[in-house]
Design an enzyme around this catalytic site. Structure first.
Site, PDB file in Angstrom:
ATOM      1  N   LYS A 186      -9.978 -19.434  64.674  1.00  0.00           N
ATOM      2  CA  LYS A 186      -9.235 -18.431  64.022  1.00  0.00           C
ATOM      3  C   LYS A 186      -9.032 -16.850  64.258  1.00  0.00           C
ATOM      4  CE  LYS A 186     -10.790 -18.158  59.077  1.00  0.00           C
ATOM      5  NZ  LYS A 186     -11.569 -18.328  57.629  1.00  0.00           N
ATOM      6  N   GLU A 245     -14.519 -25.881  57.539  1.00  0.00           N
ATOM      7  CA  GLU A 245     -15.052 -25.152  59.006  1.00  0.00           C
ATOM      8  C   GLU A 245     -16.862 -24.696  57.871  1.00  0.00           C
ATOM      9  OE1 GLU A 245     -14.143 -20.431  57.790  1.00  0.00           O
ATOM     10  OE2 GLU A 245     -14.110 -21.863  56.475  1.00  0.00           O
ATOM     11  N   CYS A 299      -8.893 -22.860  57.630  1.00  0.00           N
ATOM     12  CA  CYS A 299      -9.461 -21.804  56.027  1.00  0.00           C
ATOM     13  C   CYS A 299      -8.109 -20.582  55.965  1.00  0.00           C
ATOM     14  CB  CYS A 299     -10.729 -21.164  56.239  1.00  0.00           C
ATOM     15  SG  CYS A 299     -11.600 -21.213  54.365  1.00  0.00           S
TER      16      CYS A 299
END
Length: 323
Positions: free
Chosen positions: A155, A80, A198
């Site tokens: 995301k 990321e 993440c």
């Protein structure tokens, strides 16, 4: 560039490439290639220290991708913020690009030139209404060996966290649009790869959904804070591997990006039994090269058929109901 013979927890890790210096330093030399007699495909899980300098970041990532290819990798995983990590909201927004912009175009050319697959996540992608609202997506992009973008996952769980006393204060939703859906796993040379980013790691529902769609490898490119990483990073990655009986690959940011932000590091690879195959540590940039043996996944799932024992989803929402 110097090469370490890994003394990690699985013999599948042949070595760790460790630049052992600052992000912008020159890594010179060719590291040892994975055994050409190996019947299993090789993945490279990278660890970097991005800054607001996009050109320096690309140069350093390019070196890692080239070294990974020379080491026998058929797919390379970058973390990321591989493109940059800004020092303010305005800088983060101003540096963002569209998927058709310069940075992703350069990575598609790199993938094609080296004939290697790339996992790039997450990329600061300008939103569809950028001119009106100046908001971005945090996007995980898969590029094949021909230089084609074959999948984009945006995301879905945004990191809005305040941890008084731990030095953590981030509100991703202030400038980021949550993705609207999951993306089916992508067939790659190392297996079917399910995409997360993440903070998605903290939501087992996501990994189980990807498993139901055939994922064999789960990937969580990350920039974990030092505080949350020290407490939860390895535990969460191993948990996701154990509950899904999949490989888990997590490229990571490490060290100081600028005076306001640092990342935990420890880019990690975990096998379907929950054993850590490779850990890049918490100090230096580099990579772990790993053989992905899907027969190990099938053995694990056959010997302990957890997925066969799992009840229908509605069962787990039936608390308080009657038989």
């Amino acid at each position: 560039m110097f090469v370490l013979r890994c003394s990690l927890r699985r013999t599948q890790v042949k070595h760790l490439l460790d630049c052992h210096s600052s992000w912008g330093s020159s890594c010179i030399g060719v590291h040892q290639r994975m055994s050409s007699s190996s019947p299993h495909p090789v993945a490279a899980v990278c660890q970097v220290t991005a800054t607001p300098d996009k050109e320096a970041n690309f140069t350093a990532c390019k070196r890692l991708v080239q070294a990974a290819k020379e080491g026998g990798a058929s797919m390379v995983f970058l973390p990321e913020g591989f493109d940059y990590i800004g020092s303010s909201r305005e800088e983060t927004l101003n540096l963002s690009e569209r998927l058709t912009g310069d940075i992703i175009s350069r990575y598609t050319l790199l993938a094609k030139k080296l004939s290697v697959w790339l996992s790039l996540g997450g990329f600061h992608e300008r939103g569809h209404d950028w001119e009106a609202d100046r908001r971005i997506y945090n996007s995980h992009i898969i590029i094949n060996e021909k230089g084609d973008i074959v999948s984009v996952y945006r995301k879905s769980h945004l990191f809005d966290v305040e941890l008084p006393g731990r030095g953590v204060s981030l509100k991703e939703s202030a400038f980021t649009i949550p993705g609207s859906s999951l993306i089916p796993p992508v067939q790659t040379p190392i297996g079917k790869v399910g995409l997360g980013i993440c903070y998605d790691l903290r939501f087992p529902e996501l990994s189980l959904a990807l498993l139901r769609q055939g994922a064999e490898i789960l990937t969580y490119p990350s920039a974990f804070t030092v505080a949350t990483g020290a407490a939860h990073w390895e535990v969460l990655l191993r948990a996701r591997a154990i509950e899904t009986q999949c490989f888990v690959l997590a490229a990571a940011q490490v060290g100081s990006h600028h005076e306001k932000r640092s990342s935990y590091g420890h880019a990690l690879a975990v096998d379907p039994w929950g054993v850590v195959m490779g850990d890049c540590g918490g100090e230096n940039t580099g990579m772990a090269l790993l053989e992905i043996d899907l027969e190990k996944l099938r053995d694990t799932q056959r010997n302990m058929p957890v997925q066969q024992h799992r009840r229908d989803t509605s069962f787990y929402y039936s608390l308080g109901g009657k038989d």
